[in-house]
Design an enzyme around this catalytic site. Structure first.
Site, PDB file in Angstrom:
ATOM      1  N   HIS A 195      -1.726  16.031  11.277  1.00  0.00           N
ATOM      2  CA  HIS A 195      -2.334  16.661  10.105  1.00  0.00           C
ATOM      3  C   HIS A 195      -3.799  17.028  10.312  1.00  0.00           C
ATOM      4  O   HIS A 195      -4.209  18.155  10.069  1.00  0.00           O
ATOM      5  CB  HIS A 195      -2.205  15.786   8.855  1.00  0.00           C
ATOM      6  CG  HIS A 195      -2.862  16.426   7.675  1.00  0.00           C
ATOM      7  ND1 HIS A 195      -4.175  16.194   7.331  1.00  0.00           N
ATOM      8  CD2 HIS A 195      -2.401  17.356   6.792  1.00  0.00           C
ATOM      9  CE1 HIS A 195      -4.493  16.929   6.282  1.00  0.00           C
ATOM     10  NE2 HIS A 195      -3.439  17.642   5.935  1.00  0.00           N
ATOM     11  N   HIS A 242       6.906  15.541   2.762  1.00  0.00           N
ATOM     12  CA  HIS A 242       5.554  15.902   3.184  1.00  0.00           C
ATOM     13  C   HIS A 242       5.100  15.057   4.381  1.00  0.00           C
ATOM     14  O   HIS A 242       4.920  13.851   4.248  1.00  0.00           O
ATOM     15  CB  HIS A 242       4.626  15.662   1.980  1.00  0.00           C
ATOM     16  CG  HIS A 242       3.216  16.065   2.183  1.00  0.00           C
ATOM     17  ND1 HIS A 242       2.157  15.219   1.927  1.00  0.00           N
ATOM     18  CD2 HIS A 242       2.665  17.235   2.595  1.00  0.00           C
ATOM     19  CE1 HIS A 242       1.025  15.839   2.163  1.00  0.00           C
ATOM     20  NE2 HIS A 242       1.295  17.064   2.566  1.00  0.00           N
TER      21      HIS A 242
END
Ligand code: G3P
Ligand code: MG
Length: 242
Positions: free
Chosen positions: A48, A6
């Protein structure tokens, strides 16, 4: 079960940087998950947050900065003891590197809060340029972005990202829209969702599985993959199982 890193090996290295991606490969991950946005000058960039400041030493929305400005910001501000500086990578730079690695990639199109013009077209063009179609999948909380990716790159799989509230009849939904995978928050998977995905042959990749208890549960439930900040720990646990 696939180990999907991730934002790279983000549990120990600055997320969504080339360092975190390299460390994820060293850790033995099968796949890397990363997030993409579009800069002010139309470049596909890996980061992100829509707004800088948390992991990147900068301020304001990504969309309001050119890449020239972004590349000078430090994406490792949370890791001063580890490294002085890591830059925000261009998606293109990631692809050039990934082409030489034995891994696949899960590109999350960040179109849930702000809709970047032509993000799907620009992303698809880069994937094609590097010939990565066979090792690239797309995910998004905005499923319209996934439908567009299916038009552009029908050979690439898609995973529908869903919040912790889950989605009833998930298997039917994914099957109906041509999404091969269901990507739920790992806390939001009910027996009904499991059964529905099983019935329609939809694979589950759950996020973000960071502790061993949740990893064991994911394994027992037969998930196709876990999206984790700790790829090394997951790989080691799985190597004892498989
Ligand atoms: O792809 C799983 C996960 O990355 C979705 O949420 O906020 O970490 O991008 P987020
Ligand atoms: Mg993501």
């Amino acid at each position: 079960m696939k180990v999907i890193a991730h934002r790279g090996y983000s549990g120990k290295y600055p997320e969504n940087t080339m360092l975190a991606f390299e460390k994820a490969v060293e850790a033995g991950c099968d796949e890397i998950e990363l997030d993409v946005h579009i800069t002010k000058d139309g470049q596909v960039v890996v980061c992100h947050d829509e707004v800088l400041g948390r992991t990147v030493d900068g301020a304001g929305p990504v969309k309001d900065h050119t890449y020239e400005e972004l590349r000078q910001m430090n994406a490792a501000r949370l890791y001063p003891q580890l490294t002085e500086f890591e830059r925000i990578p261009l998606f293109e730079e990631y692809c050039a590197w990934a082409a030489g690695q034995n891994i696949s990639t899960n590109v999350e199109l960040k179109t849930g809060f702000y809709y970047y013009e032509e993000i799907e077209e620009k992303t698809a063009e880069i994937v094609k340029r590097y010939g990565l179609q066979a090792r690239m999948m797309f995910s998004s909380f905005n499923h319209v972005s996934l439908l567009r990716m299916k038009q552009l790159l029908p050979e690439c799989e898609c995973g529908a990202l869903i919040s912790r509230f889950g989605m009833g009849n998930a298997g039917y939904y994914c099957n109906r829209y041509g999404f091969e995978c269901y990507h739920p928050d790992h806390t939001g998977v009910t027996d009904e969702i499991l059964e529905s995905c099983r019935r329609y042959g939809i694979r589950i990749n759950a996020w973000t599985v960071n502790d061993m208890e949740d990893l064991a549960k994911a394994y027992e439930r037969g998930y196709a993959g876990v999206i984790t900040n700790y790829p090394l720990e997951c790989r080691e646990w799985l190597s004892k199982k498989e």
